[in-house]
Design a protein around this motif. Structure first.
Motif, PDB file in Angstrom:
ATOM      1  N   TRP B 151       0.826  -1.220   0.000  1.00 38.82           N
ATOM      2  CA  TRP B 151       0.000   0.000   0.000  1.00 38.82           C
ATOM      3  C   TRP B 151       0.856   1.264   0.000  1.00 38.82           C
ATOM      4  CZ3 TRP B 151      -0.189   3.943   3.638  1.00 38.82           C
ATOM      5  CH2 TRP B 151       0.449   3.698   4.856  1.00 38.82           C
ATOM      6  N   HIS B 263       2.211  10.436   6.978  1.00 41.73           N
ATOM      7  CA  HIS B 263       2.236  10.489   8.442  1.00 41.73           C
ATOM      8  C   HIS B 263       1.079  11.307   8.987  1.00 41.73           C
ATOM      9  CE1 HIS B 263       3.565   9.362  12.332  1.00 41.73           C
ATOM     10  NE2 HIS B 263       3.055  10.525  12.675  1.00 41.73           N
ATOM     11  N   VAL B 266      -2.094   9.400   9.267  1.00 43.67           N
ATOM     12  CA  VAL B 266      -2.437   8.519  10.377  1.00 43.67           C
ATOM     13  C   VAL B 266      -3.230   9.296  11.419  1.00 43.67           C
ATOM     14  CG1 VAL B 266      -0.451   7.049   9.989  1.00 43.67           C
ATOM     15  CG2 VAL B 266      -0.320   8.816  11.736  1.00 43.67           C
ATOM     16  N   TYR B 267      -3.062  10.605  11.423  1.00 47.99           N
ATOM     17  CA  TYR B 267      -3.878  11.390  12.349  1.00 47.99           C
ATOM     18  C   TYR B 267      -5.253  11.659  11.797  1.00 47.99           C
ATOM     19  CZ  TYR B 267       0.456  11.518  14.775  1.00 47.99           C
ATOM     20  OH  TYR B 267       1.587  11.117  15.411  1.00 47.99           O
ATOM     21  N   THR B 331       9.394  14.068  16.392  1.00 44.51           N
ATOM     22  CA  THR B 331       8.528  12.911  16.607  1.00 44.51           C
ATOM     23  C   THR B 331       8.327  12.658  18.098  1.00 44.51           C
ATOM     24  OG1 THR B 331       9.355  11.930  14.575  1.00 44.51           O
ATOM     25  CG2 THR B 331       8.174  10.484  16.061  1.00 44.51           C
ATOM     26  N   ALA B 335       4.706  12.988  20.732  1.00 42.76           N
ATOM     27  CA  ALA B 335       4.114  12.040  21.678  1.00 42.76           C
ATOM     28  C   ALA B 335       3.401  12.794  22.804  1.00 42.76           C
ATOM     29  CB  ALA B 335       5.189  11.120  22.239  1.00 42.76           C
ATOM     30  N   PHE B 370      -4.439   2.261  22.634  1.00 43.47           N
ATOM     31  CA  PHE B 370      -3.719   3.450  22.203  1.00 43.47           C
ATOM     32  C   PHE B 370      -2.479   3.685  23.062  1.00 43.47           C
ATOM     33  CE2 PHE B 370      -2.846   7.986  21.887  1.00 43.47           C
ATOM     34  CZ  PHE B 370      -2.604   8.032  20.534  1.00 43.47           C
ATOM     35  N   LEU B 378       7.564   5.172  20.633  1.00 43.27           N
ATOM     36  CA  LEU B 378       8.825   5.700  21.147  1.00 43.27           C
ATOM     37  C   LEU B 378      10.018   4.883  20.657  1.00 43.27           C
ATOM     38  CD1 LEU B 378       7.786   6.419  24.847  1.00 43.27           C
ATOM     39  CD2 LEU B 378       7.952   8.040  22.963  1.00 43.27           C
ATOM     40  N   ASP B 386      15.269   2.255  16.172  1.00 40.04           N
ATOM     41  CA  ASP B 386      14.576   2.154  14.879  1.00 40.04           C
ATOM     42  C   ASP B 386      15.420   1.427  13.841  1.00 40.04           C
ATOM     43  OD1 ASP B 386      12.226   3.194  13.134  1.00 40.04           O
ATOM     44  OD2 ASP B 386      14.021   3.684  11.997  1.00 40.04           O
ATOM     45  N   THR B 390      12.822  -1.071  12.306  1.00 42.72           N
ATOM     46  CA  THR B 390      12.020  -0.558  11.201  1.00 42.72           C
ATOM     47  C   THR B 390      11.779  -1.629  10.154  1.00 42.72           C
ATOM     48  OG1 THR B 390      11.735   1.251   9.651  1.00 42.72           O
ATOM     49  CG2 THR B 390      13.933   0.367   9.832  1.00 42.72           C
ATOM     50  N   ILE B 395       6.866  -2.851  13.469  1.00 44.76           N
ATOM     51  CA  ILE B 395       6.125  -1.765  12.812  1.00 44.76           C
ATOM     52  C   ILE B 395       4.686  -2.185  12.569  1.00 44.76           C
ATOM     53  CG2 ILE B 395       5.903  -0.492  10.644  1.00 44.76           C
ATOM     54  CD1 ILE B 395       8.134   0.591  12.104  1.00 44.76           C
ATOM     55  N   MET B 403      -3.384   2.715  14.558  1.00 40.49           N
ATOM     56  CA  MET B 403      -4.367   3.020  13.526  1.00 40.49           C
ATOM     57  C   MET B 403      -5.603   2.144  13.646  1.00 40.49           C
ATOM     58  SD  MET B 403      -2.145   3.787  10.160  1.00 40.49           S
ATOM     59  CE  MET B 403      -2.484   2.197   9.468  1.00 40.49           C
ATOM     60  N   ARG B 460       8.611  -7.532   7.770  1.00 38.40           N
ATOM     61  CA  ARG B 460       7.219  -7.483   7.337  1.00 38.40           C
ATOM     62  C   ARG B 460       7.157  -7.905   5.872  1.00 38.40           C
ATOM     63  NH1 ARG B 460       6.017  -1.016   6.534  1.00 38.40           N
ATOM     64  NH2 ARG B 460       3.873  -1.731   6.247  1.00 38.40           N
TER      65      ARG B 460
HETATM   66  C1  HEM Z   1      -1.480   8.797  16.796  1.00 39.81           C
HETATM   67  C2  HEM Z   1      -1.392   7.637  16.451  1.00 39.81           C
HETATM   68  C3  HEM Z   1      -0.372   7.014  15.509  1.00 39.81           C
HETATM   69  C4  HEM Z   1      -0.642   6.430  14.347  1.00 39.81           C
HETATM   70  C5  HEM Z   1      -2.007   6.314  13.716  1.00 39.81           C
HETATM   71  C6  HEM Z   1       0.587   5.919  13.804  1.00 39.81           C
HETATM   72  C7  HEM Z   1       0.700   5.193  12.625  1.00 39.81           C
HETATM   73  C8  HEM Z   1       1.865   4.807  12.041  1.00 39.81           C
HETATM   74  C9  HEM Z   1       2.005   4.201  10.744  1.00 39.81           C
HETATM   75  C10 HEM Z   1       0.914   3.941   9.751  1.00 39.81           C
HETATM   76  C11 HEM Z   1       3.297   3.947  10.532  1.00 39.81           C
HETATM   77  C12 HEM Z   1       3.903   3.378   9.264  1.00 39.81           C
HETATM   78  C13 HEM Z   1       4.315   1.984   9.280  1.00 39.81           C
HETATM   79  C14 HEM Z   1       4.850   1.556   7.898  1.00 39.81           C
HETATM   80  O1  HEM Z   1       4.047   1.217   7.014  1.00 39.81           O
HETATM   81  O2  HEM Z   1       6.060   1.583   7.739  1.00 39.81           O
HETATM   82  C15 HEM Z   1       3.980   4.420  11.682  1.00 39.81           C
HETATM   83  C16 HEM Z   1       5.313   4.398  11.851  1.00 39.81           C
HETATM   84  C17 HEM Z   1       5.949   5.136  12.811  1.00 39.81           C
HETATM   85  N1  HEM Z   1       5.387   5.710  13.928  1.00 39.81           N
HETATM   86 FE1  HEM Z   1       3.486   5.905  14.298  1.00 39.81          FE
HETATM   87  N2  HEM Z   1       1.577   6.239  14.653  1.00 39.81           N
HETATM   88  C18 HEM Z   1       1.021   6.904  15.710  1.00 39.81           C
HETATM   89  C19 HEM Z   1       1.640   7.358  16.816  1.00 39.81           C
HETATM   90  C20 HEM Z   1       2.977   7.435  16.914  1.00 39.81           C
HETATM   91  C21 HEM Z   1       3.659   8.006  18.017  1.00 39.81           C
HETATM   92  C22 HEM Z   1       3.010   8.598  19.256  1.00 39.81           C
HETATM   93  C23 HEM Z   1       4.969   7.910  17.705  1.00 39.81           C
HETATM   94  C24 HEM Z   1       6.158   8.377  18.495  1.00 39.81           C
HETATM   95  C25 HEM Z   1       6.196   8.909  19.644  1.00 39.81           C
HETATM   96  C26 HEM Z   1       5.084   7.263  16.427  1.00 39.81           C
HETATM   97  C27 HEM Z   1       6.250   6.995  15.791  1.00 39.81           C
HETATM   98  C28 HEM Z   1       6.359   6.332  14.621  1.00 39.81           C
HETATM   99  C29 HEM Z   1       7.588   6.172  13.932  1.00 39.81           C
HETATM  100  C30 HEM Z   1       8.928   6.738  14.344  1.00 39.81           C
HETATM  101  C31 HEM Z   1       7.330   5.416  12.796  1.00 39.81           C
HETATM  102  C32 HEM Z   1       8.303   5.028  11.734  1.00 39.81           C
HETATM  103  C33 HEM Z   1       8.838   3.724  11.958  1.00 39.81           C
HETATM  104  C34 HEM Z   1       9.651   3.280  10.800  1.00 39.81           C
HETATM  105  O3  HEM Z   1       9.104   3.125   9.691  1.00 39.81           O
HETATM  106  O4  HEM Z   1      10.815   3.060  11.018  1.00 39.81           O
HETATM  107  N3  HEM Z   1       3.865   6.981  15.980  1.00 39.81           N
HETATM  108  N4  HEM Z   1       3.088   4.941  12.602  1.00 39.81           N
END
Ligand code: HEM
Ligand SMILES: [Cu+2]
Lengths: 376, 562
Positions: B151, B263, B266-267, B331, B335, B370, B378, B386, B390, B395, B403, B460
């Protein structure tokens, strides 16, 4: 499915593993603390203040600046601490030591080609000596891949058209998973193998015995051969010859000034671009006469050429070319045609020898490349 | 009671009994397909969104079943790749991004601010047709051979190497983007222009604040992804040199452009759920929400900061180290506003008078999921960890917790909360409460083992793992959980549909909740209110002690569990 098959953590086999694990478990502890405390209150309140209970509900509070400030400031401070720690670990991972042993990696659908400094090549298996700093210089020949060794806690994307680097120091003898960790098409799951960490003595022996593939040339030696074969040596000699061609001796690491005034550092990517698309940036003081080798040579060969240029010594020019020297347009045009002929010949030779290496396995990509060729 | 629906001056007659409501106002298919009523459009969305959720869910089942054995069970690699792409694309673009705003937002937002409809009713209808067109194209692309690019459609795989229906699918997603943009514009215009007299900004329900912030992201972010996808289509079709190095493009550029939208996106998925949770928690704690302003402003902070963190998806993709450092810091800061919300919801329950009806159990489940989802973020925001985690199952687990946990639990909480308002019928709340617990447990059993898999290093999008059989036990646990979760998603279909025929009449306000939407009839009339509402006080002035008996009495009369 026995319990030995039920691990909760990956093996820790590189210099990064212990600090990375400490960092991981610290964040884990912090998270468990916050999750447990917060969810405890949620569930506790749900029972304590359930409808009809006799709990004290007098003077409820709806806004409290002090509490808000506390739960904004405390997480912010913790966040900054962990950010700093994470950034430090990341910097260690990204900056290789100067004297690391360099191994070249080419990713392509769906295989890893690996080239050791003395010329030994292997596919999908990486042999490395223990307690030695290893630097991988990596590029992809088609789509994006990622070179991932969980036991070493390192991975990095392998991107077409640009070099990426990754380093580690193995600390445990053994065999570990090697994965491609960036979705790359049908056989993505199979694009992996093993990393084998050997004692230094075993590794030396292994290197010495594995001479059957590709004549056992070092990348630099292979590069030198190519340098002459595909025509680079027709123009690039031991000394600069403006406006015809600069010498490439000692090029690596220098800062070069272009005709458009740009200053560029001559690193791997610079050299690669200069080979593939020389007219995009022409060195100050020289004419735009070099042919483009784009689509003419493979990533493996560019690696070898770079290794050769890094090694520094340049062969002298063939006498006939030397005479033509900076003598004028006619000679240049002739020279250029000659070079292209050289390159084509080389190409045909390769096509005979190893058809799959030319990308016939991914039809669309190959087709796209063909169309572009036709337009030219 | 907070908000009052007042009659014109001098007129003190009670409101007339409704002869028609929005559901009975026209029975023909035509009257539904050409409706400009936001409530009917919400129902149309509810039906289509549920269809795609079931479809995406069945693909998820296939993925999980396939992975119970290290050598794979039923699918060829190519088929597997098409299945996980279909699962991801359908779930993200046709369910998560749409469910809460287009169904619950569409239905409740005008009611909550005392408006007769959204600002642009026809554009609202258009947005449903765009969504339907998008869904149809994606469906055709899946049926006629499938798409295998994932996707995220990373280039150059998607642009030059994939031999599947990438372009058709992208056209679908592109059109879906316009549906999202029009919804966002509509929400923003409505909140600015259509509030009832007395409905000041800081009297607006937090649900409205959340949708306002979501509208901003939809409006500003979606065009970027639309352009990005168009670029991929052009590169595939005309060999324009944009992303593929072979043609002279830059493959990582795609990632920057894609995540610049995705990004924040996702919100788009969780902010509306935050709104739902704020409503449900106050209503069932029978207490004014704690820290109203902080919750409202944290929505705006998330919408703003969300645009500045896209690079955290690219720590290992060859972007510069210093860029990475900046993205990591922001990032981490992002949080904080999420934490503010959770703490404030918890404090809302303190000294409340808590009724554990099904919406409240879903809301509590939401907080649990949540918390885990946000805290595991984090590990990914932290550049050091990461590098290892990653693109692994870590992930997958993380984004399903935030989500899917966020959106689905929020959606179910809201659907149960407003179901009596939407349909005029009560469902069996006892069954619903048990089901909420099953969903929560099933969810954790499905996705928690995936954190461990990711930490162990399982990538993944792997079709099999015969070379690493140590991953099997956790995969089996996860598949078991998915089965439980599947049951938890199917059961509500039955009791909700049953309620339409056998449910008791709900009355105007079965939960004794505050807020304008509860002051009109259930289901509401087409024009929402019989008299124009005038707002005289805050929304959330519940009195836990004074209203307690009243609430119990109401529940007793209705025969529902209190
Ligand atoms: C509010 C709700 C959140 C949603 C809906 C969300 C959703 C997502 C999604 C869809 C991905 C992508 C995964 C992929 O396909 O590679 C992701 C990755 C990530 N999220 Fe969130 N996230 C949320 C909250 C957070 C929070 C609070 C943090 C950090 C404090 C965070 C940090 C990250 C980071 C750093 C990645 C990247 C990881 C990577 O690809 O290496 N997210 N998140
Ligand atoms: Cu790969």
């Amino acid at each position: 499915m026995n319990l030995a098959n039920f691990p909760f953590a990956p093996p820790a086999a590189s210099n990064f593993a212990s600090e990375m694990d400490t960092l991981f478990y610290s964040i884990f502890g912090l998270s468990v603390f916050f999750a447990v405390v917060t969810f405890f209150f949620v569930v506790f309140y749900a029972f304590r203040y359930r409808a009809g209970s006799s709990a004290d509900r007098s003077s409820p509070v709806y806004e409290n600046m002090k509490m808000e400030v506390i739960w904004i400031v405390v997480p912010t401070i913790l966040a900054i601490i962990f950010f700093g720690w994470g950034a430090k670990v990341y910097a260690d991972v990204r900056i290789p030591p100067k004297d690391a042993k360099e191994i070249y990696v080419v990713g392509k659908q769906w295989m890893w080609h690996i080239q050791h400094p003395n010329g030994v090549r292997e596919n999908n298996t990486l042999h490395v000596p223990i307690d030695t700093d290893i630097k991988l210089t990596m590029i992809s020949q088609d789509v994006i891949h990622a070179f991932y060794i969980p036991a070493f806690r390192v991975q990095f994307m392998v991107v077409p058209g640009r070099y990426t680097q990754m380093w580690f120091r193995p600390t445990q003898i053994g065999t570990y998973h090697l994965f491609c960790n960036m979705y790359c098409g049908a056989q993505h799951s199979e694009m992996g193998g093993s990393v084998i960490v050997m004692s230094k003595k075993d590794y030396a022996e292994w290197l010495a015995n594995n001479g059957s593939m590709r004549q056992n040339l070092t990348p630099a030696q292979a590069g030198e051969k190519l340098f002459t074969k595909i025509g680079c040596a027709n123009c690039h000699g031991p000394v600069d010859m403006p406006p015809r061609a600069p010498s490439l001796a000692g090029l690596y690491g220098k800062t070069r000034e272009m005709t458009n005034g740009q200053k560029l550092l001559a690193d791997e990517t610079y050299i690669r671009e200069a080979i593939l698309r020389p007219s995009e940036a022409v060195l100050k003081g020289y004419d735009n006469t070099m042919p483009a080798y784009d689509k003419q040579i493979s990533e493996d060969d560019i690696m070898s050429l770079i290794a050769f240029i890094k090694a520094g010594a340049m062969p002298s020019l063939p006498a006939s070319n030397l005479a033509a020297g900076s003598a004028g347009t006619e000679a240049q045009v002739k020279g250029k045609a000659g070079l292209n002929a050289n390159a084509l010949e080389y190409n045909a030779e390769r096509a005979d020898a190893t058809p799959t290496e030319r990308g016939s396995s991914h039809a669309v990509g190959a087709m796209a490349a063909e169309k572009v060729d036709q337009k030219r | 009671m907070s908000t009052t629906v007042t009659t014109p001056i001098g007129n003190v007659e009670p409101a007339p009994k409704p002869r028609t409501n929005y559901l009975t106002n026209g029975h023909t298919l035509r009257s539904w397909l050409l409706t400009e009523d936001h409530k009917r459009i919400a129902i149309l969305y509810l039906i289509s969104v549920s269809f795609f959720f079931m479809l995406g869910g069945s693909f998820a089942g296939m993925i999980r079943w396939e992975l119970t054995s290290p050598a794979g069970n039923i699918l060829e690699s190519d088929a597997y790749n098409r299945v996980f792409t279909a699962h991801g694309a359908i779930m993200v673009f046709l369910f998560l991004l749409v469910a809460v705003p287009a169904v619950l937002g569409n239905f409740c937002l005008p009611l909550m601010i005392g408006a007769k409809d959204l600002a642009f009713p026809r554009i609202n209808l258009l947005s449903w047709y765009l969504y339907t067109a998008a869904g149809t194209l994606v469906l055709i692309s899946v049926i006629s051979g499938g798409v295998d690019a994932g996707w995220t459609f990373y280039t150059p795989y998607s642009s030059l190497y994939s031999n599947s229906n990438v372009s058709l699918c992208l056209v679908g997603v592109f059109i879906g983007g316009f549906s999202s943009i029009t919804t966002g514009v509509n929400f923003i215009a409505t909140v600015h222009r259509m509030r009832a007299p007395g409905m000041t900004w800081f009297r607006m329900p937090l649900f409205v604040w959340a949708h306002y912030a979501t509208g901003i992201i939809m409006m500003l972010g979606t065009p970027v992804v639309a352009i990005t996808l168009l670029c991929v289509i052009f590169e595939r079709t005309f060999q324009l040199p944009i992303f593929s190095p072979e043609l002279g493009g830059d493959p990582v550029l795609f990632q920057h452009m894609f995540w610049f939208y995705s990004h924040p996106a996702v919100y788009i998925m969780v902010l509306p759920s935050f709104g739902v949770i704020s409503e449900v928690i106050t209503a069932f704690s029978r207490k004014r929400v704690f820290g109203y302003h902080f919750i409202a402003f944290s929505s705006l902070a998330i919408a703003f900061l969300g645009f500045l963190v896209w690079g955290h998806h690219m720590f290992v993709s060859s972007q510069s180290m210093y860029q990475g450092v900046a993205f990591s810091l922001i990032t981490f800061l992002l949080a904080v506003p999420s934490a503010i919300k959770v703490f404030n919801w918890t404090a809302t329950m303190w000294k409340g008078n808590i009724h554990l009806n099904s919406p409240m159990i879903y809301a509590i489940g939401f907080m649990g999921l949540f918390l885990i989802g946000g805290l595991t973020g984090l590990f990914l925001a932290c550049m050091g960890t990461d590098v290892h985690l990653t693109a692994t199952y870590f992930i997958v687990a993380h984004f399903h917790y935030v989500m899917v946990g966020g959106t689905v639990m929020g959606f179910l909480a809201g659907l149960h909360f407003w179901w009596p308002k939407m349909t005029g019928k009560l469902f069996n709340d006892n069954v619903a409460r048990w089901n909420a617990i099953v969903v929560f447990l099933g969810f954790n059993l499905t996705f928690f083992p995936q954190f461990i898999l990711g930490w162990l290093g399982m990538p993944r999008r792997y079709h099999y793992y015969y070379f690493a059989p140590e991953y099997q036990p956790f995969n089996i646990m996860s598949t078991l959980g998915a089965t439980v979760l599947g049951v938890g998603f199917i059961v509500p279909v039955f009791y909700l549909i049953t309620s339409l025929f056998k449910g008791k009449p709900a009355g105007d306000n079965p939960w004794g909740a505050h807020g304008l939407e509860w002051q009109t009839t259930s289901p509401p009339p087409t024009e929402n209110f019989y008299y124009d509402p005038i707002v005289t006080d805050d929304v959330y002035d519940y009195d836990p002690v004074a209203e307690h008996e009243q609430f119990l009495e109401k529940q007793r009369q209705l025969g529902a569990h209190a």
